[in-house]
Design a protein around this motif. Sequence first.
Motif, short mmCIF file in Angstrom:
data_model
loop_
_atom_site.label_atom_id
_atom_site.label_comp_id
_atom_site.label_asym_id
_atom_site.label_seq_id
_atom_site.Cartn_x
_atom_site.Cartn_y
_atom_site.Cartn_z
N LEU A 291 0.86 -1.33 -0.05
CA LEU A 291 0.09 -0.07 0.04
C LEU A 291 0.84 1.26 0.08
N ARG A 292 2.02 1.26 0.71
CA ARG A 292 2.91 2.41 0.79
C ARG A 292 3.62 2.60 -0.45
N ASP A 295 1.22 4.21 -2.90
CA ASP A 295 0.88 5.59 -2.55
C ASP A 295 2.28 6.25 -3.27
N GLN A 296 3.30 5.74 -3.17
CA GLN A 296 4.50 6.37 -3.91
C GLN A 296 4.56 6.29 -5.14
N GLN A 299 1.93 8.98 -6.05
CA GLN A 299 2.32 10.38 -6.22
C GLN A 299 3.42 10.79 -6.93
N ARG A 305 -5.43 8.01 -8.82
CA ARG A 305 -5.58 6.75 -7.99
C ARG A 305 -4.52 5.79 -8.61
N TRP A 324 -4.97 2.74 -3.72
CA TRP A 324 -4.83 4.07 -3.09
C TRP A 324 -5.62 5.21 -4.11
N SER A 325 -5.81 6.20 -3.15
CA SER A 325 -6.50 7.12 -3.81
C SER A 325 -5.97 8.50 -3.43
N ARG A 326 -5.66 9.48 -4.11
CA ARG A 326 -5.30 10.90 -3.55
C ARG A 326 -6.60 11.58 -2.77
#
Length: 391
Positions: A291-292, A295-296, A299, A305, A324-326
């Motif tokens: 999940l991290r 995210d990376q 980003q 997403r 993941w979603s911003r």
Amino acid sequence: IISLVLIMLAVTSSLGFFRKGRLPRTGRFLMMAGVSLTGLYHVADVMLALAGPALLSVDLAGTLFEVMHHEIQWPVSLISLILLSSGIVIEAYLRERLEKQMRQAESQVTVASEQIVESEMRYRSLVEQTPDAMYCFELDPPVPIETSLDEKIERCKEALLVECNGAFARSDSRRSVGKTLGLRLDELHSANDAESHSRLLRDFIEQGYRLVDHELKYTDQNGAAQALQVSLSGIIRDGQLHRVWGVERDFLEHSKTKAALAGRLHFQQFIASISSQLLTATDSEAKRVLLRCLDQVGQNIGASRASIALFDEQKQQILERFFWSRLGDDPWKEWAQEEFPWLWPKLLRGEPVEFSTHGELSLIARIDAASLTDRGIETVIAVPLLVSGAA
């Protein structure tokens, strides 16, 4: 009857049915019951013959003796044989079943061993192909995390190099991995500057045994200024620090070519960081690390997403597993094949796809565009992950 019972017991023993093992004891109980029944009958017969006339009248003892031999002996013999036969059959079946399970287990162990070897080969290939220096130092014995900070720093300096790639060996001027393995952490060139080296380990410990893109500036033994960008990750089990994985790159060398290779360097650094996190994640950390990393990734490329999804071939759907979603919204429902007739075949063939709902589209691609628009999507990048040749 006694001879037959002894023969059956001898055969049973020779076949190994009485060996100790984690088998149900039903068969053994039945065999022992048959033997016991036969034995009890003959004991009663002998006692009646010897003590019957003395304890009872001669006529009564004779009557009982006749009843035992004409009325009881045959049922007892038949029941004993049935118990023995049933016990042997059950015991043979159970042992055959156990041996079959053992053969299956041995087969599974063989397959697992082959998979471990294959995974090791892929891991080695990945480590060797990574352009950045990668290494792993082992603390033996492990260091409890409750130890004082200064003592942990000193113990980390004594850690031994147990794994590294060629890039790391070349960066340490030893040229080969074999000559590099076994070095202590404080024997590396960067440890020549004790203050900078201690600061690196202090930051690593204080930041929870995770250090990303730390700038290690030091003076080598020739007096030349050097700079490394270092990422460290500690492996902690049972409250003890066992290993330290690291990725480093020559910061000065990258700075010299930053203008021409800015985009490429950024991508390499990003991949090295993701690879380091995935390689060093334990089983219990896998979900959180994935999940991290999502995210990376999101980003890094400026996406709204990002997800890791699996093909469900039976339902002909794509199911999002990690998301993941911003914007903080929830995952979508399943992606069905009929909604994406243009994208679906390409993904199954393992082709990366970049798709935009704007611009000129073929008739079949317009169905995909409409499905994406319904979900509020303007552009998509989809990269199939191939495992054993399958997406």
